[in-house]
Design an enzyme around this catalytic site. Structure first.
Site, PDB file in Angstrom:
ATOM      1  N   ASP A   1       0.869  -1.168   0.000  1.00  0.00           N
ATOM      2  CA  ASP A   1       0.000   0.000   0.000  1.00  0.00           C
ATOM      3  C   ASP A   1       0.911   1.224   0.000  1.00  0.00           C
ATOM      4  O   ASP A   1       2.072   1.166   0.421  1.00  0.00           O
ATOM      5  CB  ASP A   1      -0.923  -0.016   1.216  1.00  0.00           C
ATOM      6  CG  ASP A   1      -2.187   0.808   0.999  1.00  0.00           C
ATOM      7  OD1 ASP A   1      -2.195   1.652   0.079  1.00  0.00           O
ATOM      8  OD2 ASP A   1      -3.161   0.605   1.731  1.00  0.00           O
ATOM      9  N   TRP A   2       0.396   2.333  -0.470  1.00  0.00           N
ATOM     10  CA  TRP A   2       1.227   3.513  -0.701  1.00  0.00           C
ATOM     11  C   TRP A   2       1.815   4.028   0.615  1.00  0.00           C
ATOM     12  O   TRP A   2       1.097   4.361   1.541  1.00  0.00           O
ATOM     13  CB  TRP A   2       0.410   4.567  -1.414  1.00  0.00           C
ATOM     14  CG  TRP A   2       0.548   4.545  -2.911  1.00  0.00           C
ATOM     15  CD1 TRP A   2       0.773   5.623  -3.717  1.00  0.00           C
ATOM     16  CD2 TRP A   2       0.476   3.412  -3.794  1.00  0.00           C
ATOM     17  NE1 TRP A   2       0.855   5.226  -5.037  1.00  0.00           N
ATOM     18  CE2 TRP A   2       0.679   3.871  -5.110  1.00  0.00           C
ATOM     19  CE3 TRP A   2       0.273   2.043  -3.599  1.00  0.00           C
ATOM     20  CZ2 TRP A   2       0.693   3.035  -6.225  1.00  0.00           C
ATOM     21  CZ3 TRP A   2       0.277   1.194  -4.701  1.00  0.00           C
ATOM     22  CH2 TRP A   2       0.488   1.692  -5.996  1.00  0.00           C
TER      23      TRP A   2
END
Length: 830
Positions: free
Chosen positions: A246-247
């Site tokens: 995930d970012w």
């Protein structure tokens, strides 16, 4: 002899195996030509949404984009609009994997149009608590239903030659402290609930990607979770795709690569790249692990057609789909009619009094990374105006779900002008509303973060109402706000010591002034924002908003007007809704109450007209204290861009509401068995174990407002027979015959539940084992067979570390909903 289906299937399988072998050969050839530095660089994003191209091996840049209800592309802008489908809760409410597959195919079509190789979707975390802020972006409280809908979605996207990233692996079931929370989950619920949808999708759809979550599970952050990623996901389940963080979730170079994380996003400043190459040279990381990660990325590139010499997985995409039509179909198929006293719906001939600000200003999608910009939005007011005879529909605002200033929308025509420090225009772009949200390289053409000094949101405003309009700002830094030639604010919004770095995006708007305006008379508006170069955001970003609120009127007067109109009409329709401040990414909900005076509006209208229909526009459960006071309640979720048209279809009876609840709706938050989403000392213990959703309601002996699987149509069904047949290897089938006993063609979702007669182990009282939908004309009978897989009879044995079949006597229930079993039959398993 003519060619048979078996011959065709054999040829197809041979072609698939040959192409897979060619892709693997191309992957190994490309990998062998890369040095350590290049391999490490490939595993770090080159920007917000893409990986670097490597022309020397024929590798194109791989582009990723957010979903799951649309494909935004690499720029968060209205210049390139996207089809906006209904929310995932709406898609799951249709209980139709084939429909989910068609949705996926449409999104693949959109991705190809936008040059996107990988869609960052679907989200298959569970509805553990109704307070989950991102509840609308996930499918269900039930792992079987979630896995089935997710499987259809992934197959559909990949039918179109576009990759998916099933997320967020695993247990990202709430938003509070999501970057750091340690979710403590025992092995059985972890396997039987939270991992189950991922396993089903991996085994049945072979996704090309997985996204690992921010959170920890049992003391290990998911981007470094060697056991769950390498041993379970890749080892036990055979996952051969790529694993992307995930970012900003990746925190450790050595921990990530050893834990099976292939790609750390976004770039270029990540824990991979130069840091990864240095770790290998220092003996802190294994080059074999780097090779394995690169191999997974190259395999993805081969599948999507981005690696020379490798045949793509799909050469002939499915036939084009009409995005508007499919969005409308999914919306109406997902609408759930939970109450319909006296057959209030479909609407009877006569006049209709519509009320609720959400009927005019529709909320069609959830907040956060799921947002896209559709080319058009059909509101409930738009849809009903088009569908009903002239002169039969009236509209009153009644109540607004929010009294907070919101990004400038209806009546505004805006653009963003970007300038450097000398005032020279660098570039400009259009804005769908007053919200600027440029993250990474998502900037207008010709603009860079280094050269950008100021952004001016400028244009015109044509008010719909006369009166005193409020204007303001949301964000951090210096602002100059001008409306109709008047400067309302010229100053700085400073960041306090405790301010979250994303305050500019999620924070509260600030009113800066009011201007008296006349309906229909256009005025000039401008908001000049000067960037604070000293403020170091987690990512290069420009995020602020020009906000507005129309004339404030006395709430009691507005409600009284709506009640008066309702009293004079044959039917009253009230639209109530949540807001982005209630349901969005980044935070959980504090309660389940509808915001503003909407409950008061419903009660007043219902008192004025007993034939009141309430349309609930929310992505997840809300309290409805007036539910027994109204004639009908229709849940429309976040219904996508065609929501108003679909609503008109269903209210007028042109189409049947096809949905069933994918999650239990409590009457009040206090009744819900599982609500906790806030960690204590960094930990959130899933102390309820196996008992979430309807499993927990059953265990507590509590009765919700509306049970799992509930939903009414416009016809009735009799369940005529149920035959359960044991199969080999612990499986069974349930064959149900039913008849449409109503007066119109309809659709029924047949739900099969298992209930152990005497349970030797702790298990729920009953659980969903399978489902199927049928359609029939009035008076017609239809038969459907539902497969009951071995896994439905198994538990995770914590001592054996394996799945174990639990033999014995079961009751098989054929049901209209969890609380409405129509037939039962015994089954003995061994």
């Amino acid at each position: 002899m003519p060619e048979t289906n078996a011959d065709i299937d054999a040829d197809s399988n041979a072609d698939t195996e040959r192409d897979e072998a060619l892709r693997e050969r191309a992957v190994e050839t490309a990998l062998a030509r890369l040095d350590l530095d290049t391999k490490a660089r490939l595993l770090a994003g080159q920007d917000m949404w893409s990986l670097p191209a490597l022309p020397e091996i024929g590798l194109a840049s791989l582009v990723m984009s957010d979903g799951p209800i649309g494909v935004r592309g690499v720029r968060w802008t209205a210049d390139d609009p996207s089809v906006a489908l209904p929310s995932p809760t709406a898609l799951a409410a249709a209980w139709d994997p084939a429909l989910a597959r068609r949705a996926g195919r449409l999104l693949a079509q959109e991705a190809r149009r936008k040059g996107v190789h990988v869609l960052l979707a679907p989200t298959v975390n569970l509805h553990r608590s109704p307070l989950g802020g991102r509840h609308f972006e996930t499918y269900s409280e039930d792992p079987h239903l979630t896995g089935a809908i997710g499987t259809g979605y992934v197959r559909g996207v990949q039918d179109g030659g576009v990759g998916t990233t099933v997320k967020h692996f695993v247990a990202n079931d709430a938003e509070t402290d999501r970057f750091t929370v340690d979710n403590r989950i025992a092995p059985r619920p972890l396997r039987e609930l939270y991992l189950a949808p991922f396993q089903a999708i991996v085994e049945n759809a072979r996704p090309w990607g997985i996204m690992t979550a921010y959170n920890q599970v049992n003391g290990v952050t998911m981007t470094e979770h060697r056991y769950l990623v390498n041993e379970v996901l890749r080892g036990e389940w055979g996952f051969d795709g790529f694993n992307v963080s995930d970012w900003m979730a990746a925190r450790s170079t050595t921990g990530g690569i050893a834990g099976g994380l292939d790609v750390a996003m976004p770039g270029p400043r990540t824990v991979y790249g130069e840091a990864l190459a240095a770790a290998v040279r220092a003996g802190e990381a294994e080059e074999a692990d780097v090779d394995a990660a690169v191999r997974n990325v190259l395999r993805l590139a081969a599948r999507v057609g981005a690696l020379d010499g490798a045949p793509p997985a799909v050469t002939d995409p499915p036939a084009p789909l009409d995005g508007d039509a499919l969005a409308r179909e999914i919306a109406r198929r997902g609408f759930v009619l939970v109450r319909n006293e006296g057959d209030a719906l479909p609407l009877r001939p006569g006049t209709v009094a519509l009320s609720g600000a959400a009927a005019r200003d529709a909320r069609v999608l959830g907040g956060g990374s799921a947002q896209v910009f559709p080319e058009r939005v059909v509101s409930p007011l738009d849809g009903l105006t088009a569908a009903l005879p002239d002169g039969t529909l009236s509209f009153s605002v009644g109540a607004d779900p929010s009294d907070e200033l919101a990004p400038a929308g209806a009546g505004f025509t805006l653009r963003a002008v970007c300038r450097d420090a000398a005032g020279t225009v660098l570039g400009e772009g259009t804005l769908p509303n007053g919200q600027v949200q440029w993250i990474g390289d998502d900037l207008p053409a010709g603009v860079t973060h280094d050269t950008l000094a100021s952004v001016e949101v400028t244009g015109t405003f044509t008010p719909r109402e006369s009166g005193e309009h409020s204007f303001g700002t949301r964000g951090l830094g210096a602002f100059t706000l001008t409306v109709a030639g008047r400067t309302l604010f010229d100053g700085v919004q400073a960041m306090g010591p405790e301010t979250d770095p994303f305050e500019a995006f999620f924070g509260s708007p600030v009113e800066r002034g009011r201007v008296a305006l006349t309906a229909g008379e256009t005025v000039e508006v401008s908001l000049l924002h000067t960037l604070d170069k000293e403020f170091a955001a987690p990512l290069p970003a420009v995020m602020f908003s020009f906000v507005h609120l129309g004339p404030r009127r006395d709430p009691d007067e507005l409600i009284a007007e709506a009640a008066l109109a309702a009293r004079a009409a044959d039917t009253a329709v009230v639209v109530v809704a949540t807001t982005e401040r209630v349901e969005s990414e980044g935070f959980d909900r504090a309660d389940l109450a509808l915001p503003g005076r909407q409950d008061d509006l419903v009660r007043a209208v219902a008192a004025a007209n007993p034939n009141t229909v309430v349309v609930v526009n929310s992505g997840s459960p809300v309290e409805m204290p007036w539910r027994d006071e109204v004639a009908a309640i229709l849940l429309t979720w976040f219904p996508g861009q065609e929501g108003g048209a679909a609503l008109a279809d269903v209210l007028t009876g042109a189409e049947e509401p096809g949905g069933r609840l994918p999650t239990t709706w409590p009457a009040a938050l206090a009744d819900a068995p599982v609500t906790q989403v806030t960690p204590t000392d960094g930990e959130l213990t899933y102390e309820e174990g196996l008992f979430i959703g309807y499993r927990a309601w059953d265990r507590a002996g509590a009765v919700p407002a509306y049970p799992f699987g509930h939903g009414l149509g416009y016809t009735t069904w009799s369940y005529d027979s149920l035959v359960v047949t044991p199969q080999d290897r612990g499986r069974a089938t349930a064959t149900v015959r039913l008849t449409n006993t109503g007066e119109r063609t309809g659709r029924e979702v047949v739900q099969i539940y298992l209930a152990p007669v005497e349970d030797p182990v702790e298990r729920p009282a009953r659980w969903l084992a399978g489902f199927a939908s049928v359609e029939a004309a009035p008076g017609a009978s239809v038969e459907v067979t539902v497969e009951l897989p071995r896994r439905a009879f198994e538990i995770w044995d914590e001592d054996a570390h394996d799945w174990t079949l639990v033999g014995g006597a079961y009751e098989v229930l054929a049901a209209h909903s969890l609380a409405d079993a129509r037939l039962s039959a015994p089954l003995e398993t061994t």
